[in-house]
Design a protein around this motif. Structure first.
Motif, PDB file in Angstrom:
ATOM      1  N   ARG A  10       0.817  -1.219   0.000  1.00 33.38           N
ATOM      2  CA  ARG A  10       0.000   0.000   0.000  1.00 33.38           C
ATOM      3  C   ARG A  10       0.849   1.266   0.000  1.00 33.38           C
ATOM      4  NH1 ARG A  10      -5.206  -1.270   0.679  1.00 33.38           N
ATOM      5  NH2 ARG A  10      -5.749  -3.231   1.719  1.00 33.38           N
ATOM      6  N   ARG A 368      -7.354  -0.740  -3.980  1.00 31.99           N
ATOM      7  CA  ARG A 368      -8.688  -0.243  -3.623  1.00 31.99           C
ATOM      8  C   ARG A 368      -9.657  -1.382  -3.320  1.00 31.99           C
ATOM      9  NH1 ARG A 368      -7.796   4.908  -2.164  1.00 31.99           N
ATOM     10  NH2 ARG A 368      -7.309   6.320  -3.897  1.00 31.99           N
ATOM     11  N   GLY A 452     -11.931   4.199  -6.567  1.00 34.02           N
ATOM     12  CA  GLY A 452     -12.570   3.711  -5.347  1.00 34.02           C
ATOM     13  C   GLY A 452     -13.924   4.338  -5.112  1.00 34.02           C
TER      14      GLY A 452
END
Length: 562
Positions: A10, A368, A452
């Motif tokens: 991430r 996401r 997202g």
């Protein structure tokens, strides 16, 4: 919901997001430059052309590096099967990167006012060397950032005896990224010697080290997208890297032709520069094999489209157009003209920029947690960006051909305004195609930044089944080879056109032959490139549509069959 395998992956997301913002600003600077070519007085004294050009170049380097870093951080745990080492250092790297970007923007404003600040013979704020404008303070921060990246990568990777070819490619790539930058850390008063070392950074760093990282990342992304055999991809990565360094070390000499270095570089630079397209052909061919060998559907078409665009424009911009203009007999005319600018835009954005966008389209939906996403905006953005950049390359190439004849053959006055009217059509075409490109950039930035938020409202519609005939038919290796040969055929015409500037008839004032060659060569090369990518993607779309339309295996097996 799709989940990432390692939480430290991430950390790459913030780099992708900054990459997109910088890309948007860099495109805006480019449009402003195109308008200033038409009206040199536009924003004069507020945002001068030379300052905007520097920001346009530097932001290009920044966002490409940001994409590289994000992709390396995303694939590093997958390659190593463990979390990234020292994640706190990655936070330091991110903020150091932002500081360098802001610092560069600030110092360019000072440079417009003639403020650089020197200490002990070294420029602290700005040194003014093309592509290496950053002063010593920023240079040191950049070096520390590369050292952090190298440390994180090497510490994350398994012991060296367990490395495969992709490990070696990325490991050597990030270490060389740090080492070669050292040549940009000192300022020399003697211009020829300074230029000699400057091209160490510009050529070895970008055309050498970046290529190594590019080949390695393309290989691993193919493994992820098509579940390709790591050993087979590693074999291609090994030979690609080997050929890059074998041809590129002496190929650097094409930068030495006109800076006061010995004449023997003209022969050796021409010879080895001509060999530099070899690894690019190898990379071009391997993406065909990995995409077609197992007949797997393409689940993420925007990611693959930008990856294909990266490899194809690497072949066209860096390989073919690089080949046409780096012989001493052609470079004497093309050097420093818009012909070079055509090569640079297609090569830098095509090879490295499109790779970062491809990786973002692959990684961002996973981070996401999207099982599926609407790919229509991404596909449209690809075609706008791809077509726009081909058009920009064409406009620069045609304008450069006129520029060579009017300025370097006829010897007309540049500053007196003789050259600008002759190049006017090309100067108008640059912002026209640039606007198409900018619309594509805005779409892809919007798409990736809002994936997202839009996931719940917009799910990818099922693809319609498309008959596998004509442009949608399976693409064979033989047909791919013919497309490649067609590209090189038109590249040969362009080369002949540049060589013809040495003819007596052209020197005496007749531009008929070089203009005809340019008028055939450049449109032919860029149209073949456009149609080949269309053909390639149509064949994959038809295959993917057919795969989705097939009923499950249980539904296709008759009752009682064994």
């Amino acid at each position: 919901m799709i989940r990432i395998e390692y939480e430290t992956q991430r950390l790459s997301l913030r780099f992708y997001l900054v990459m997109l913002v910088l890309f948007l600003f860099q495109t805006g600077f480019g449009l402003l430059l195109a308008l200033q070519h038409i009206d040199p007085g536009l924003l004069s004294g507020t945002l001068n052309f030379n300052v905007i050009r520097t920001l346009h170049l530097n932001f290009a380097i920044f966002w490409v590096l940001c994409g590289f870093i994000g992709t390396i951080l995303f694939v590093g745990p997958l390659l190593s099967k463990r979390e990234l080492a020292a994640p706190w250092l990655i936070h330091v790297l991110f903020y150091a990167f932002l500081a360098v970007v802001v610092w560069n923007l600030f110092t360019q404003v000072l440079a417009q006012q003639g403020i650089a600040i020197w200490w002990m013979g070294q420029p602290l704020l700005n040194e003014g060397l093309e592509y290496l404008e950053a002063g010593r303070i920023a240079d040191v921060v950049i070096l520390v950032g590369f050292a952090i990246l190298s440390y994180v990568v090497v510490r994350t990777f398994p012991p060296i005896k367990q490395w495969n070819e992709i490990h070696w490619g990325l490991g050597l790539g990030v270490l060389a990224l740090t080492a070669v930058w050292v040549f940009g850390l000192f300022f020399i008063e003697r211009l020829d010697l300074q230029e000699y070392f400057r091209w160490y950074v510009v050529h070895y760093w970008v055309e050498g080290v970046w290529e190594v990282i590019h080949i390695s990342l393309v290989g691993f992304l193919l493994v992820l997208m098509f579940k390709a055999d790591v050993k087979a991809v590693g074999y291609a990565v090994f030979w690609g890297i080997t050929l890059v360094w074998l041809s590129g070390l002496l190929g650097n000499a094409h930068h030495y032709f006109w800076i006061g270095t010995p004449e023997f570089w003209q022969f050796w630079g021409s010879l080895f520069s001509a060999l530099e397209p070899l690894p690019l052909i190898f990379c071009f061919w391997h993406i065909y094999l990995d995409a077609h060998e197992d007949d797997m559907p393409v689940e993420n078409m925007p990611a693959f489209a930008f990856l294909l665009g990266s490899v194809v424009l690497e072949q066209v911009g860096a390989g073919i157009l690089g080949f046409t203009m780096t012989f001493a007999l052609t470079n004497v005319w093309s050097h420093g003209t818009w012909v070079t600018t055509s090569h640079a835009h297609l090569a830098l954005f095509g090879t490295f920029g499109m790779l970062g966008i491809a990786a973002a389209y692959y990684a961002v939906p996973i981070m996401r947690g999207l099982a599926g996403f609407d790919q229509r905006l991404g596909r449209l953005a690809f075609w706008l960006v791809f077509t726009g950049m081909l058009g920009v390359g064409f406009a620069f190439a045609i304008g450069g051909t006129v520029q060579v004849f009017v300025y370097r053959t006829l010897g007309l006055d540049w500053f007196g305004g003789d050259v600008a009217p002759a190049m006017l059509v090309a100067k108008v075409l640059v912002p026209v195609f640039g606007f198409i490109f900018a619309v594509g950039v805005a779409l892809l930035v919007y798409d990736l930044l809002t994936l997202g938020a839009r996931a719940g409202a917009a799910v990818r519609a099922p693809a319609a089944t498309r008959a596998a005939t004509g442009w949608s038919a399976p693409l064979s290796g033989w047909e791919t080879g013919k497309w490649l040969l067609a590209m090189w055929f038109f590249g040969g015409i362009i080369t002949v056109g540049l060589l013809s500037f040495n003819l007596d008839t052209v020197q005496q004032g007749s531009a008929l032959f070089p203009y005809i060659m340019a008028g055939i060569g450049y449109p032919g090369l860029l149209l073949v490139t456009l149609f080949f990518v269309l053909r390639f993607l149509r064949s994959l779309e038809a295959r993917t549509s057919a795969a989705r339309a097939e009923p499950p295996l249980a539904a296709r097996v008759p009752v009682g069959a064994t």
